[in-house]
Motif scaffolding. Sequence first.
Motif, PDB file in Angstrom:
ATOM      1  N   ASP A  16       4.186  12.876   8.529  1.00 20.89           N
ATOM      2  CA  ASP A  16       4.345  12.100   7.296  1.00 20.89           C
ATOM      3  C   ASP A  16       3.906  10.652   7.468  1.00 20.89           C
ATOM      4  O   ASP A  16       3.558   9.989   6.498  1.00 20.89           O
ATOM      5  N   GLU A  17       3.939  10.160   8.684  1.00 23.94           N
ATOM      6  CA  GLU A  17       3.557   8.765   8.935  1.00 23.94           C
ATOM      7  C   GLU A  17       2.054   8.581   9.140  1.00 23.94           C
ATOM      8  O   GLU A  17       1.586   7.462   9.269  1.00 23.94           O
ATOM      9  N   LEU A  18       1.314   9.685   9.163  1.00 24.45           N
ATOM     10  CA  LEU A  18      -0.138   9.603   9.330  1.00 24.45           C
ATOM     11  C   LEU A  18      -0.826   9.606   7.976  1.00 24.45           C
ATOM     12  O   LEU A  18      -0.433  10.347   7.067  1.00 24.45           O
ATOM     13  N   ALA A  19      -1.879   8.799   7.845  1.00 20.98           N
ATOM     14  CA  ALA A  19      -2.627   8.736   6.593  1.00 20.98           C
ATOM     15  C   ALA A  19      -3.316  10.065   6.300  1.00 20.98           C
ATOM     16  O   ALA A  19      -3.360  10.509   5.155  1.00 20.98           O
ATOM     17  N   ARG A  20      -3.855  10.694   7.328  1.00 22.25           N
ATOM     18  CA  ARG A  20      -4.570  11.964   7.173  1.00 22.25           C
ATOM     19  C   ARG A  20      -4.082  12.944   8.237  1.00 22.25           C
ATOM     20  O   ARG A  20      -4.732  13.125   9.268  1.00 22.25           O
ATOM     21  N   PRO A  21      -2.945  13.587   8.015  1.00 23.26           N
ATOM     22  CA  PRO A  21      -2.400  14.481   9.037  1.00 23.26           C
ATOM     23  C   PRO A  21      -3.326  15.639   9.395  1.00 23.26           C
ATOM     24  O   PRO A  21      -3.414  16.025  10.561  1.00 23.26           O
ATOM     25  N   LEU A 116      -2.440   5.246  10.337  1.00 27.74           N
ATOM     26  CA  LEU A 116      -1.085   5.453   9.840  1.00 27.74           C
ATOM     27  C   LEU A 116      -1.088   5.271   8.335  1.00 27.74           C
ATOM     28  O   LEU A 116      -1.896   4.512   7.786  1.00 27.74           O
ATOM     29  N   ALA A 117      -0.192   5.980   7.661  1.00 31.58           N
ATOM     30  CA  ALA A 117      -0.056   5.835   6.210  1.00 31.58           C
ATOM     31  C   ALA A 117       0.496   4.451   5.911  1.00 31.58           C
ATOM     32  O   ALA A 117       1.272   3.907   6.678  1.00 31.58           O
ATOM     33  N   THR A 118       0.073   3.902   4.809  1.00 29.78           N
ATOM     34  CA  THR A 118       0.614   2.616   4.382  1.00 29.78           C
ATOM     35  C   THR A 118       1.534   2.864   3.211  1.00 29.78           C
ATOM     36  O   THR A 118       1.314   3.768   2.410  1.00 29.78           O
ATOM     37  N   THR A 119       2.559   2.068   3.110  1.00 30.24           N
ATOM     38  CA  THR A 119       3.460   2.205   1.972  1.00 30.24           C
ATOM     39  C   THR A 119       2.925   1.376   0.824  1.00 30.24           C
ATOM     40  O   THR A 119       2.373   0.299   1.013  1.00 30.24           O
ATOM     41  N   ILE A 120       3.103   1.883  -0.365  1.00 28.47           N
ATOM     42  CA  ILE A 120       2.623   1.205  -1.564  1.00 28.47           C
ATOM     43  C   ILE A 120       3.832   0.653  -2.301  1.00 28.47           C
ATOM     44  O   ILE A 120       4.794   1.368  -2.550  1.00 28.47           O
ATOM     45  N   ALA A 121       3.768  -0.605  -2.641  1.00 25.22           N
ATOM     46  CA  ALA A 121       4.858  -1.212  -3.410  1.00 25.22           C
ATOM     47  C   ALA A 121       4.947  -0.522  -4.765  1.00 25.22           C
ATOM     48  O   ALA A 121       3.945  -0.074  -5.320  1.00 25.22           O
ATOM     49  N   ALA A 122       6.140  -0.444  -5.316  1.00 29.02           N
ATOM     50  CA  ALA A 122       6.364   0.267  -6.576  1.00 29.02           C
ATOM     51  C   ALA A 122       5.449  -0.230  -7.688  1.00 29.02           C
ATOM     52  O   ALA A 122       4.925   0.552  -8.466  1.00 29.02           O
ATOM     53  N   ASP A 123       5.225  -1.556  -7.761  1.00 29.76           N
ATOM     54  CA  ASP A 123       4.389  -2.075  -8.837  1.00 29.76           C
ATOM     55  C   ASP A 123       2.901  -1.820  -8.587  1.00 29.76           C
ATOM     56  O   ASP A 123       2.099  -1.956  -9.495  1.00 29.76           O
ATOM     57  N   GLU A 124       2.524  -1.423  -7.383  1.00 27.56           N
ATOM     58  CA  GLU A 124       1.117  -1.129  -7.099  1.00 27.56           C
ATOM     59  C   GLU A 124       0.774   0.320  -7.419  1.00 27.56           C
ATOM     60  O   GLU A 124      -0.386   0.700  -7.382  1.00 27.56           O
TER      61      GLU A 124
END
Length: 130
Positions: A16-21, A116-124
């Motif tokens: 889950d922490e990888l951008a492209r598992p 690694l996957a990046t988290t997206i802010a709710a407003d983004e």
Amino acid sequence: MPSNDLTLAFSLRALDELARPSHALEDAARWTTHLGIVSSKPSFIERRRVREVGYEQEFLSGPRSIPEALASVRDHFETTRYVFVGTEETSEVVTRVFDWTYQSVSDAAAAAGWQLATTIAADEEWPYQE
């Protein structure tokens, strides 16, 4: 030069922490002998996740704890090295399992060139409005 005689197990959370598992699993399959995913989640959740990333793993952990799953994998696959790629939450798992080495998903990603996957802010999450 490191040996490719390696059994590599990913935790579901690490994937889950990888951008492209699926890319990471395909890449790892090139330089490992055995590759799979282990978790303490029920088997149906694990199978669904395998379908989501589109990869046929060589082993399923089944409905058991991660240490039990790793011990079972160790008993079934004979390789020179056994590496478990996990998260902070699972870092202590290998202390209870013979022959396994822990590698954090962030260190594994850096060494292998995976993002690694990046988290997206709710407003983004919403499309930009001008």
